[in-house]
Scaffold this motif. Structure first.
Motif, PDB file in Angstrom:
ATOM      1  N   LEU A  24      14.968  15.578 -11.022  1.00  0.00           N
ATOM      2  CA  LEU A  24      13.774  14.897 -12.065  1.00  0.00           C
ATOM      3  C   LEU A  24      14.581  13.659 -12.908  1.00  0.00           C
ATOM      4  CD1 LEU A  24      11.465  17.307 -13.866  1.00  0.00           C
ATOM      5  CD2 LEU A  24      10.933  15.450 -11.980  1.00  0.00           C
ATOM      6  N   ALA A  25      16.013  13.935 -12.708  1.00  0.00           N
ATOM      7  CA  ALA A  25      16.632  12.906 -13.761  1.00  0.00           C
ATOM      8  C   ALA A  25      17.355  12.012 -13.054  1.00  0.00           C
ATOM      9  CB  ALA A  25      18.202  13.522 -14.144  1.00  0.00           C
ATOM     10  N   MET A  26      18.045  12.497 -11.649  1.00  0.00           N
ATOM     11  CA  MET A  26      18.381  11.432 -10.348  1.00  0.00           C
ATOM     12  C   MET A  26      16.875  10.277 -10.093  1.00  0.00           C
ATOM     13  SD  MET A  26      21.379  11.634 -10.380  1.00  0.00           S
ATOM     14  CE  MET A  26      21.172  10.004  -9.206  1.00  0.00           C
ATOM     15  N   SER A  27      15.740  11.097  -9.808  1.00  0.00           N
ATOM     16  CA  SER A  27      14.908   9.724  -9.219  1.00  0.00           C
ATOM     17  C   SER A  27      14.649   9.445 -10.421  1.00  0.00           C
ATOM     18  CB  SER A  27      13.515  11.047  -9.295  1.00  0.00           C
ATOM     19  OG  SER A  27      12.978  12.577  -8.829  1.00  0.00           O
ATOM     20  N   THR A  28      14.620   9.349 -11.665  1.00  0.00           N
ATOM     21  CA  THR A  28      14.609   9.003 -12.767  1.00  0.00           C
ATOM     22  C   THR A  28      15.384   7.489 -12.992  1.00  0.00           C
ATOM     23  OG1 THR A  28      13.415  10.181 -14.413  1.00  0.00           O
ATOM     24  CG2 THR A  28      14.212   8.377 -15.419  1.00  0.00           C
ATOM     25  N   LEU A  29      16.718   7.484 -12.559  1.00  0.00           N
ATOM     26  CA  LEU A  29      17.980   6.751 -12.400  1.00  0.00           C
ATOM     27  C   LEU A  29      17.752   5.820 -11.398  1.00  0.00           C
ATOM     28  CD1 LEU A  29      20.686   9.141 -13.809  1.00  0.00           C
ATOM     29  CD2 LEU A  29      19.371   7.703 -15.169  1.00  0.00           C
ATOM     30  N   VAL A  30      17.464   6.557 -10.327  1.00  0.00           N
ATOM     31  CA  VAL A  30      16.818   5.495  -9.079  1.00  0.00           C
ATOM     32  C   VAL A  30      16.199   4.797  -8.917  1.00  0.00           C
ATOM     33  CG1 VAL A  30      16.507   5.194  -6.740  1.00  0.00           C
ATOM     34  CG2 VAL A  30      18.242   6.849  -7.965  1.00  0.00           C
TER      35      VAL A  30
END
Lengths: 125, 626
Positions: free
Chosen positions: A77-83
């Motif tokens: 979720l964090a990576m999806s948010t940051l991307v």
């Protein structure tokens, strides 16, 4: 345990590969399910497999399995948010491209995992 | 046959008077002497949970949403619902009382409890809870379509991380409508939280049995309702994972305890208060993996910072508490936890900072206004609503009193308690620092709950890892029953205003179909399920907020006419607006019906649509007057 890890690896790789074409075209329900799954757990599951976060068979170290699941989801979720956020601020908004980045990240982690020594277990004090 | 990796089997040392030795040989292994649970016991408990699930869902389908009144759902739930809840509670305590735990069974039972307690929105209403859910969908839709942020539209655009995530999902999957995800969010989010809650509880408690019990109590006492599709729910999940990861992998003192007088004093006192701290199991992954996990923690912090304005500030005191109790050896992480949200506020959210400087820092240090002052304004509205508010306050007080008792018992028994207590108290530091008003107290309860529940169950847990005992089991069941019942009251106490029906959605859709883009849309009371589309296409206004107003004045048609005087406007009044006004006391009781009846006869006002869910008026302005 090794076979369980393999099944999870194959399933994660399948979701990551399927998400790339589905981010451009396909039935809406299938796209939502596969891309949703990738964003929810794809990169994180690959990372956790890479980390050899196996639950050791000792009373002291229990909690490793729920922790692995939590990290798999939170990291994804964090990576999806940051991307997505990086694309917005860079004015390069392209959701399919964002999904491709997440898929490539997932496959890269799985690729690195293949090359790592097999028996490096988490130790517990 | 079940085997639990979580609980060690009781060790039995041979004795010269041991009957088995005297008889000249060991007995063959049986379920009883291996401490295992017969399969049929496990199957029966799983079946009880399944029955609770079926009965719970069926009973919720029998609820007539139109009968929900000021006290919320508790008034209209059939007895079968409470039978289902009781079955799920009894089943869980029975599983927890088994000599050896069965994690798969406990997981299944917790999932059933989560669905029975949080399934009302999808099962009864079939729509998302809270008007904020609809706004959140609209922001995600706006971002997906435009790929841009407009901070002048809403403060949400200053912390857009979570909405960017939803926007990417919507944009990449082609799904324009995420209403189904929002409807099922409370169930899904609670299920997702099981893993981080369990991982965290395992690091804060003496044994797996206590950890499972703590997670169970969390579900029973979590009435805040912040588990809808929101940045708060998302950030809270990240917070739980972050803290669980840090306690599991990065535990220990951040400095040599013998280096200075202060570090010696700190270490000595922590050991004196809670001797169990150093014995807590800390995992030691290989060095490279540890480095990767540091990066993961940093990324989680960054994603949280980009998504929510409050949660990253709640992380700071929790990390500081862990650092000072010898449970976090990453010295730089609390510093990073300060730098990221402050940096975000100064650079990414600078537009918000400039526009809200007074609001942000005006109440700085005002403990009274931010706590009891804000709380007292909530005790108002209809009698039924006041009952709900008092139930909430009693539940919070009960949890905190039980946690205090648990901390004392932990200290006396030399069981781990200090980190849980520090984690539960740390978020309270925010009271004088944040301008959230009464809302902040709800959030603080949420932030402290995962820590507090580990203390709440401590007096009812045995120090031994095997068994629970009849008296402790009954005590735990009673506590669970009280908390679960009060949660049904407190969580769903505002159900009449927080839930919506299809008629209201039809009114909103009709409004969008008839109002030209750029029109002014007015809601009488701020509680309309709209803005899930066309977020930036209209000028949205409200006559009154759905907040308690002492001696509230009646609404006047003139207030809306003033807004519409130039270019005209559309005014929408819905059933939920009326419920909100009556429940919270935003207008005098029954004032909204009078308002609608009066305005319908006012010159320049035309009723353009009406159904059971609400009514739409068109108000003529100068430019469109006939």
């Amino acid at each position: 345990m090794p076979s369980e890890r393999s099944y999870v690896s194959y399933a994660t790789a399948a979701v990551a590969v399927a998400a790339i074409p589905l981010s451009f075209v396909g039935p809406e329900g299938l796209r939502l399910a596969v891309i949703g799954l990738l964003m929810l757990a794809g990169p994180g599951t690959a990372l956790v497999l890479l980390l050899r976060f196996d639950p050791p068979r000792s009373a002291q170290a229990t909690g490793a399995l729920p922790l692995s699941i939590a990290i798999a989801i939170a990291f994804s979720l964090a990576m999806s948010t940051l991307v997505a956020t990086a694309m917005i601020y860079a004015r390069l908004w392209s959701p399919p491209a964002g999904v491709c980045i997440l898929s490539i990240l997932t496959l890269a982690f799985l690729g690195i995992e293949l090359k790592r020594p097999k028996r490096v277990l988490v130790r517990a004090k | 046959m079940t085997h639990d990796m979580a609980a060690s089997p009781p060790v039995r040392t041979p004795h010269r008077h041991d009957a088995r030795l005297r008889d000249g040989g060991a007995k063959p292994p049986t379920h009883r002497n291996l401490g295992l649970t017969p399969t049929w016991h496990v199957g029966a408990l799983a079946a009880v949970a399944a029955a609770a699930l079926v009965l719970g869902v069926w009973s919720m389908t029998q609820v007539d949403p139109l009968r929900i009144g000021g006290a919320g759902l508790i008034d209209v739930l059939p007895p079968a619902y409470f039978v289902a809840l009781a079955l799920s509670l009894v089943g869980f305590v029975a599983s927890l009382s088994l000599r050896r735990l069965v994690p798969a069974l406990l997981t299944w039972q917790l999932l059933v409890t989560a669905v029975v307690l949080n399934g009302a929105d999808p099962v009864i209403h079939g729509l998302p809870r809270l008007e904020a859910s609809f706004r959140h969908l609209g922001i995600a839709d706006n971002i997906a379509q435009t790929g841009q942020l407009d901070p002048s539209l809403d403060a949400y655009f200053n912390w857009p991380g979570f909405f960017n995530l939803l926007g990417m999902l919507s944009g990449a999957s082609g799904a324009k409508d995420l209403m189904g995800i929002a409807t099922w969010a409370p169930v899904g989010i609670n299920i997702l939280m099981l893993a981080p809650l369990l991982a965290l509880a395992r690091r804060l408690t003496a044994n797996p049995r206590q950890a499972w019990a703590a997670v169970w109590i969390f579900y029973l006492a979590s009435w805040i309702g912040q588990d809808y599709l929101s940045p708060q729910a998302y950030s809270f999940f990240l917070l739980l994972t972050l803290i669980a990861c840090l306690l599991s992998v990065f535990g220990g003192w951040a400095w040599p305890t013998e280096r200075t007088r202060l570090s010696r004093w700190l270490s000595r006192n922590v050991s004196k208060l809670d001797g169990a701290v150093p014995r807590q199991g800390v995992m030691e992954p290989p060095r490279t993996d540890t480095a990767v996990l540091v990066v993961v923690c940093g990324l989680i912090l960054l994603a949280m910072t980009a998504s929510h304005q409050l949660t990253p500030f709640a992380v700071i005191p929790i990390l500081a508490a862990m650092l000072l109790t010898g449970r976090l050896r990453l010295r730089f992480l609390p510093v990073l936890a300060v730098v990221l949200p402050v940096g975000w506020l100064l650079f990414a959210a600078s537009a918000f900072l400039q526009g809200h400087f007074g609001q942000l820092f005006g109440s700085l240090g005002d403990i009274g206004a931010n706590s009891f002052g804000a709380l007292s304004t909530r005790v108002s509205g209809s009698d039924a609503h006041v009952f709900v508010v008092y139930t909430r306050m009693a539940e919070v007080a009960l949890v905190w009193i039980l946690a205090a008792v648990g901390a004392f018992v932990g200290y006396r028994r030399k069981a781990p308690w200090l980190t849980a207590a520090a984690g539960a108290l740390a978020p309270l530091v925010l009271i004088p620092l944040q301008p959230y008003g009464g809302e902040l107290l709800l959030r603080l309860y949420l932030f402290s709950l995962p820590f507090a529940v580990c203390l709440v169950v401590l007096p009812l847990m045995s120090d031994k890892s095997a068994g629970l005992g009849m008296r402790r089991a009954i005590g735990l069941l009673l506590m669970g029953a009280v908390l679960a019942t009060s949660t049904v009251v407190s969580r769903y106490g505002n159900d009449s205003m927080e839930s919506f029906n299809n008629d209201e959605i039809a009114v909103v859709n009709r409004l969008y179909s008839m109002a030209p883009t750029g029109s002014i849309l007015i809601e009488a009371v701020r509680n309309t399920p709209w803005r899930f589309q066309h977020y930036a296409d209209y000028d949205y206004r409200a006559l009154v907020a759905a907040e308690p107003v002492p001696n509230a004045a009646p609404l006047t048609c003139d207030a809306a006419s003033q807004i519409a005087r130039k270019a005209g406007a559309y005014l929408i009044v819905t059933e939920s607006q009326q419920e909100a006004a009556d429940l919270r006391g935003s207008t005098p009781a029954g004032d909204l019906q009078r308002f609608v009846a009066t305005c319908a006869t006012t010159p320049g006002w035309t009723k353009v649509y009406e159904n059971a869910g609400g009514v739409i008026f068109h108000i003529e302005g100068v430019s469109n007057a006939k």
